[in-house]
Structures are given as C-alpha cells and as structure tokens.
Scaffold this active site. Structure first.
Site, PDB file in Angstrom:
ATOM      1  N   TYR A  45      -1.048   7.313   5.066  1.00 35.64           N
ATOM      2  CA  TYR A  45      -1.530   7.885   3.814  1.00 35.64           C
ATOM      3  C   TYR A  45      -2.691   8.867   4.009  1.00 35.64           C
ATOM      4  O   TYR A  45      -3.248   9.368   3.026  1.00 35.64           O
ATOM      5  CB  TYR A  45      -1.943   6.771   2.860  1.00 35.64           C
ATOM      6  CG  TYR A  45      -0.800   5.857   2.469  1.00 35.64           C
ATOM      7  CD1 TYR A  45       0.278   6.338   1.733  1.00 35.64           C
ATOM      8  CD2 TYR A  45      -0.785   4.520   2.840  1.00 35.64           C
ATOM      9  CE1 TYR A  45       1.327   5.516   1.366  1.00 35.64           C
ATOM     10  CE2 TYR A  45       0.257   3.685   2.488  1.00 35.64           C
ATOM     11  CZ  TYR A  45       1.314   4.184   1.757  1.00 35.64           C
ATOM     12  OH  TYR A  45       2.355   3.352   1.409  1.00 35.64           O
ATOM     13  N   PHE A  61      -6.015  -6.095   1.353  1.00 33.92           N
ATOM     14  CA  PHE A  61      -5.762  -4.813   0.684  1.00 33.92           C
ATOM     15  C   PHE A  61      -4.657  -4.947  -0.364  1.00 33.92           C
ATOM     16  O   PHE A  61      -4.680  -4.235  -1.371  1.00 33.92           O
ATOM     17  CB  PHE A  61      -5.387  -3.736   1.709  1.00 33.92           C
ATOM     18  CG  PHE A  61      -6.572  -3.010   2.306  1.00 33.92           C
ATOM     19  CD1 PHE A  61      -7.840  -3.566   2.264  1.00 33.92           C
ATOM     20  CD2 PHE A  61      -6.417  -1.778   2.910  1.00 33.92           C
ATOM     21  CE1 PHE A  61      -8.935  -2.909   2.813  1.00 33.92           C
ATOM     22  CE2 PHE A  61      -7.497  -1.102   3.463  1.00 33.92           C
ATOM     23  CZ  PHE A  61      -8.766  -1.671   3.416  1.00 33.92           C
ATOM     24  N   ARG A 107      -1.408  -7.257  10.734  1.00 32.86           N
ATOM     25  CA  ARG A 107      -0.691  -7.995   9.683  1.00 32.86           C
ATOM     26  C   ARG A 107       0.772  -8.192  10.059  1.00 32.86           C
ATOM     27  O   ARG A 107       1.357  -9.245   9.776  1.00 32.86           O
ATOM     28  CB  ARG A 107      -0.826  -7.278   8.345  1.00 32.86           C
ATOM     29  CG  ARG A 107      -0.229  -5.874   8.252  1.00 32.86           C
ATOM     30  CD  ARG A 107      -0.627  -5.212   6.934  1.00 32.86           C
ATOM     31  NE  ARG A 107      -0.036  -3.893   6.694  1.00 32.86           N
ATOM     32  CZ  ARG A 107      -0.540  -2.756   7.163  1.00 32.86           C
ATOM     33  NH1 ARG A 107      -1.615  -2.774   7.935  1.00 32.86           N
ATOM     34  NH2 ARG A 107       0.037  -1.599   6.870  1.00 32.86           N
ATOM     35  N   GLU A 131       3.845   1.409   8.623  1.00 34.01           N
ATOM     36  CA  GLU A 131       3.995   1.881   7.255  1.00 34.01           C
ATOM     37  C   GLU A 131       3.716   3.385   7.209  1.00 34.01           C
ATOM     38  O   GLU A 131       3.202   3.974   8.172  1.00 34.01           O
ATOM     39  CB  GLU A 131       3.005   1.117   6.359  1.00 34.01           C
ATOM     40  CG  GLU A 131       2.997   1.501   4.899  1.00 34.01           C
ATOM     41  CD  GLU A 131       4.311   1.233   4.196  1.00 34.01           C
ATOM     42  OE1 GLU A 131       5.258   1.992   4.475  1.00 34.01           O
ATOM     43  OE2 GLU A 131       4.385   0.294   3.389  1.00 34.01           O
ATOM     44  N   GLY A 151      -1.627   1.845   4.952  1.00 37.80           N
ATOM     45  CA  GLY A 151      -0.594   2.388   5.816  1.00 37.80           C
ATOM     46  C   GLY A 151      -0.852   2.034   7.259  1.00 37.80           C
ATOM     47  O   GLY A 151      -0.434   0.991   7.740  1.00 37.80           O
ATOM     48  N   THR A 187      -2.045  -9.413   2.377  1.00 36.32           N
ATOM     49  CA  THR A 187      -3.323  -9.048   2.984  1.00 36.32           C
ATOM     50  C   THR A 187      -4.380  -8.857   1.893  1.00 36.32           C
ATOM     51  O   THR A 187      -4.063  -8.827   0.700  1.00 36.32           O
ATOM     52  CB  THR A 187      -3.212  -7.736   3.774  1.00 36.32           C
ATOM     53  OG1 THR A 187      -2.996  -6.656   2.851  1.00 36.32           O
ATOM     54  CG2 THR A 187      -2.061  -7.784   4.769  1.00 36.32           C
ATOM     55  N   ARG A 220       9.015  -8.481   5.049  1.00 34.16           N
ATOM     56  CA  ARG A 220       7.742  -7.835   4.728  1.00 34.16           C
ATOM     57  C   ARG A 220       6.611  -8.755   5.163  1.00 34.16           C
ATOM     58  O   ARG A 220       6.663  -9.971   4.957  1.00 34.16           O
ATOM     59  CB  ARG A 220       7.624  -7.537   3.228  1.00 34.16           C
ATOM     60  CG  ARG A 220       6.348  -6.730   2.936  1.00 34.16           C
ATOM     61  CD  ARG A 220       6.108  -6.482   1.464  1.00 34.16           C
ATOM     62  NE  ARG A 220       4.840  -5.764   1.304  1.00 34.16           N
ATOM     63  CZ  ARG A 220       4.137  -5.702   0.189  1.00 34.16           C
ATOM     64  NH1 ARG A 220       4.588  -6.312  -0.907  1.00 34.16           N
ATOM     65  NH2 ARG A 220       3.005  -5.046   0.135  1.00 34.16           N
ATOM     66  N   HIS A 221       5.586  -8.190   5.786  1.00 35.35           N
ATOM     67  CA  HIS A 221       4.444  -8.971   6.273  1.00 35.35           C
ATOM     68  C   HIS A 221       3.830  -9.801   5.154  1.00 35.35           C
ATOM     69  O   HIS A 221       4.006  -9.527   3.960  1.00 35.35           O
ATOM     70  CB  HIS A 221       3.386  -8.047   6.877  1.00 35.35           C
ATOM     71  CG  HIS A 221       2.799  -7.084   5.887  1.00 35.35           C
ATOM     72  ND1 HIS A 221       1.836  -7.441   4.956  1.00 35.35           N
ATOM     73  CD2 HIS A 221       3.044  -5.775   5.658  1.00 35.35           C
ATOM     74  CE1 HIS A 221       1.523  -6.400   4.219  1.00 35.35           C
ATOM     75  NE2 HIS A 221       2.245  -5.371   4.611  1.00 35.35           N
TER      76      HIS A 221
END
Length: 221
Positions: free
Chosen positions: A92, A17, A61, A89, A25, A15, A11-12
């Site tokens: 959204y 966010f 990212r 991702e 997303g 961030t 997983r990156h």
C-alpha cells in the site's frame, strides 16, 4: 506441469491492525489472542489433510499462522514451510498503516468514489489498486499489474516444486485483499467481493499448469 494441485488457502489470524482497521500490506502487526485462536481453529479443521508442502508470505502474521496449523497437522513427514515475498499482501506504499476508510477515500474521491466498496462496485478491485497508486504521493503502492506480476511468481514457485505430484495438497497462508483479488480474477463472478474473508477462513483452489480454479470460497471462519 501435467498435474493438478489442491491449494488450501487460509487467511492469517487476526492482527492488531485488523482490529484498528488499518491497511496492512507489507507492514507487520502481530497476531492477537483471537488471531492465535483463529490459527488453532484452522489447524483443527485441517489436521487430517495430508499436506506435501506449505507456503506463506514472509510476514510474521502469515508465518505464525502457518506454523500453528502445521503443528496440529498429522501429515507424515511434516511438510517444510517455504516463506517468500511473492505471497505478500498488496503493498500500500505511503498508505501502509493508515486508517483503511481514509486511505480508500483519498484513492477514490478524485474519481467520485469515496469508499473501497464504491470503487469495487463501479470498476473492480484491480482498479482500486490503480487508484491507490495514483493517490500515493510517492507512487510506490502496487498497481494491479505490478501486484499480479509478483503474486503470479508465487504460484509459479508452487508449480515448479519438483516434489509435488498430481493430486497433492498444499497449504498456503494468504491475506484478505489477496483472497478477494483471487476471487475477482478466478471466481467467475460468483462471489460477493464487498465482504472481506474472515481471519482463519479456508478457501480451496485447484492449481494447474496454466490456470487456477476456485473449488470453494469460505468467507466465514
């Protein structure tokens, strides 16, 4: 494809966010200092794994995390990084960048389920995707079928790489919801899907011609 490929799925790094608890997303949010450290620590853990290829989404990212890990890796020659939208991702839609709790409330409340965890517990992560698309006033968020139609193309891209041989290792940088979705689809009910995997955590999958098997799922960093 008469071969088995081991995917090291990271997983990156964290961030902004992620800190602000916003849905992230297809939108971009840069790595924090802690996120850069996440990537460096993952690179240290994987530095002696011989990678033949590397893949990530075309988000900064994911690309920055991948580049940091590969910079620390001892593979010779260093594998080329392939970025593609297939590895993004979930999209959204209208809810990109919105507060996560608020977005999932708007998605689940019409069904009597006010949180993502409540939707996942009663139905599934896949159903949460369907509910979010229903709640999106533009109906542009990906539902479960649309999501997997895209992501499966990413795994097929790896399968079709002519340079990969049986037993090779591949680095893949992924995202939180995608990792949960993979565990729901291929984890045979063994994993707690209410807990998001940590930034920089490493999960191992076995990729074959027609299947994906979970070798290990690490939700912690």
């Amino acid at each position: 494809m008469d071969k088995q490929i081991t995917l090291y799925v990271v997983r990156h790094g964290q961030t902004y966010f992620n800190i602000y608890n916003k849905l992230q997303g297809w939108s971009n949010s840069p790595l924090t200092e802690a996120g850069i450290a996440d990537a460096k620590q993952a690179g240290e853990r994987l530095q002696d794994v011989s990678f033949k290829a590397a893949y990530c989404s075309d988000t900064t990212r994911a690309q920055q995390t991948a580049q940091t890990i590969l910079a620390a890796n001892h593979s010779q020659p260093r594998p080329q990084l392939t970025s593609a939208p297939f590895f993004r991702e979930e999209f959204y839609g209208y809810f990109e960048g919105n507060d996560m709790a608020q977005a999932w409330y708007l998605a689940g409340a019409p069904h009597g389920l006010p949180t993502f965890k409540a939707i996942e517990s009663k139905y599934s992560i896949g159903k949460a995707k369907d509910f979010l698309k229903e709640a999106d006033p533009f109906h542009q968020a990906e539902n479960n079928a649309e999501y997997w139609a895209r992501v499966d193309q990413g795994f097929d891209l790896i399968r079709q790489n002519p340079d990969l041989q049986d037993g090779d290792n591949v680095l893949m940088i992924s995202h939180g919801n995608t990792l949960l979705s993979l565990m729901e689809r291929y984890g045979q009910g063994k994993y707690d899907l209410s807990v998001r995997p940590a930034n920089g955590s490493v999960t191992k999958l076995r990729l074959t011609a027609d299947d994906i098997q979970v070798l290990s799922y690490n939700q912690k960093d």
